[in-house]
Design a protein around this motif. Sequence first.
Motif, PDB file in Angstrom:
ATOM      1  N   ALA A   4     -10.701  91.680  87.940  1.00  0.00           N
ATOM      2  CA  ALA A   4      -9.743  91.269  88.976  1.00  0.00           C
ATOM      3  C   ALA A   4      -9.258  92.475  89.769  1.00  0.00           C
ATOM      4  CB  ALA A   4      -8.569  90.531  88.343  1.00  0.00           C
ATOM      5  N   LEU A   5      -9.006  93.589  89.080  1.00  0.00           N
ATOM      6  CA  LEU A   5      -8.578  94.798  89.767  1.00  0.00           C
ATOM      7  C   LEU A   5      -9.659  95.303  90.714  1.00  0.00           C
ATOM      8  CD1 LEU A   5      -6.579  97.127  90.193  1.00  0.00           C
ATOM      9  CD2 LEU A   5      -7.508  98.213  88.134  1.00  0.00           C
ATOM     10  N   ARG A   6     -10.891  95.336  90.255  1.00  0.00           N
ATOM     11  CA  ARG A   6     -11.997  95.799  91.097  1.00  0.00           C
ATOM     12  C   ARG A   6     -12.251  94.850  92.261  1.00  0.00           C
ATOM     13  NH1 ARG A   6     -16.207  99.177  89.105  1.00  0.00           N
ATOM     14  NH2 ARG A   6     -17.692  97.622  89.872  1.00  0.00           N
ATOM     15  N   SER A   7     -11.904  93.570  92.080  1.00  0.00           N
ATOM     16  CA  SER A   7     -12.106  92.580  93.138  1.00  0.00           C
ATOM     17  C   SER A   7     -11.017  92.607  94.189  1.00  0.00           C
ATOM     18  CB  SER A   7     -12.169  91.174  92.526  1.00  0.00           C
ATOM     19  OG  SER A   7     -13.253  91.047  91.632  1.00  0.00           O
ATOM     20  N   ASP A  58      -2.552  90.113  93.137  1.00  0.00           N
ATOM     21  CA  ASP A  58      -1.576  89.159  92.630  1.00  0.00           C
ATOM     22  C   ASP A  58      -1.940  88.705  91.217  1.00  0.00           C
ATOM     23  OD1 ASP A  58      -0.210  89.360  94.987  1.00  0.00           O
ATOM     24  OD2 ASP A  58      -0.919  87.445  95.810  1.00  0.00           O
ATOM     25  N   VAL A  59      -3.217  88.527  90.960  1.00  0.00           N
ATOM     26  CA  VAL A  59      -3.685  88.116  89.627  1.00  0.00           C
ATOM     27  C   VAL A  59      -3.380  89.209  88.612  1.00  0.00           C
ATOM     28  CG1 VAL A  59      -5.730  87.584  88.244  1.00  0.00           C
ATOM     29  CG2 VAL A  59      -5.485  86.598  90.531  1.00  0.00           C
ATOM     30  N   VAL A  60      -3.685  90.443  88.977  1.00  0.00           N
ATOM     31  CA  VAL A  60      -3.451  91.576  88.077  1.00  0.00           C
ATOM     32  C   VAL A  60      -1.965  91.727  87.770  1.00  0.00           C
ATOM     33  CG1 VAL A  60      -3.626  94.079  87.850  1.00  0.00           C
ATOM     34  CG2 VAL A  60      -5.526  92.788  88.818  1.00  0.00           C
ATOM     35  N   LEU A  86     -14.302 103.008  84.699  1.00  0.00           N
ATOM     36  CA  LEU A  86     -14.939 101.909  85.432  1.00  0.00           C
ATOM     37  C   LEU A  86     -14.361 101.736  86.837  1.00  0.00           C
ATOM     38  CD1 LEU A  86     -15.158  99.203  82.604  1.00  0.00           C
ATOM     39  CD2 LEU A  86     -16.834 100.957  83.216  1.00  0.00           C
ATOM     40  N   LEU A  87     -13.460 102.627  87.226  1.00  0.00           N
ATOM     41  CA  LEU A  87     -12.756 102.480  88.497  1.00  0.00           C
ATOM     42  C   LEU A  87     -12.956 103.701  89.380  1.00  0.00           C
ATOM     43  CD1 LEU A  87      -9.309 101.244  87.089  1.00  0.00           C
ATOM     44  CD2 LEU A  87     -11.249  99.825  87.787  1.00  0.00           C
ATOM     45  N   ARG A  91      -4.284 102.014  92.827  1.00  0.00           N
ATOM     46  CA  ARG A  91      -3.758 100.652  93.003  1.00  0.00           C
ATOM     47  C   ARG A  91      -3.384 100.044  91.650  1.00  0.00           C
ATOM     48  NH1 ARG A  91      -6.973  96.288  93.641  1.00  0.00           N
ATOM     49  NH2 ARG A  91      -8.719  97.657  94.234  1.00  0.00           N
ATOM     50  N   GLY A  92      -4.209 100.258  90.642  1.00  0.00           N
ATOM     51  CA  GLY A  92      -3.893  99.751  89.304  1.00  0.00           C
ATOM     52  C   GLY A  92      -2.605 100.336  88.766  1.00  0.00           C
TER      53      GLY A  92
END
Length: 239
Positions: free
Chosen positions: A103-106, A110-112, A136-137, A144-145
Amino acid sequence: MTIELTERGIAATIDHAILKPEFTRADVDKELDIAAEWGVFSVCVRPSDIAYAVERLAGTGVAVGTVIGFPHGTTSTAAKVAELAQAQADGAVEFDMVVNIGALRSGFDDVVTADIAAVVEAASGAVTKVILETSLLDLEQIERGSRLTEAGGATFVKTSTGFAGGGATVEHVTLMRQTVSPAVRVKASGGVRGLEAAIAMIEAGATRLGTSASATILGELRARAEGREASQAQDTTSY
């Protein structure tokens, strides 16, 4: 937060990781004894080991934490919340959750954020740490994470699980520290296997270290201190 680069100071930053899936009960016992011997802040154990670790470490001053949604972060939010509730009932007092990496990569911010916030709410004020899995990021995703971790109300943003082929780097820890406010702390985890690496992470802004090499790190520090003392004693007797 200033961390003294002493044995006690660095021990107080360590979450001793006991998470390998192949560990037997004897392996777990050995690691719990290491944590108690060196007086680290906490252990981070597999969910199935929480109650046992709490009992074995009673009276040592070592806290027991665990992981949520580990190691991939892809379980549903409801499952993470239920996992935390059980972990808390078993006696864990800190919780390291894996972010929904996909979800973060996408770009599903809001989901994260909602996923993090639900776990934080379920923790009812207990310490929560959000694992980004930085290997992985890219840098934008790490930044952003980190911001989403703060938006979700977590206590720490954390680099890695240690199970994705990469770990903490000074660059990533520095970026995370620069991104979040002083209200959010940074945990460096994965690949912190020696004293120099531990000090580098602390100097980059980490106030907690996730490592299975606690005895190595603290043993190196003790040897260094003893070497200085011996040198000073020799200097004194030379006059």
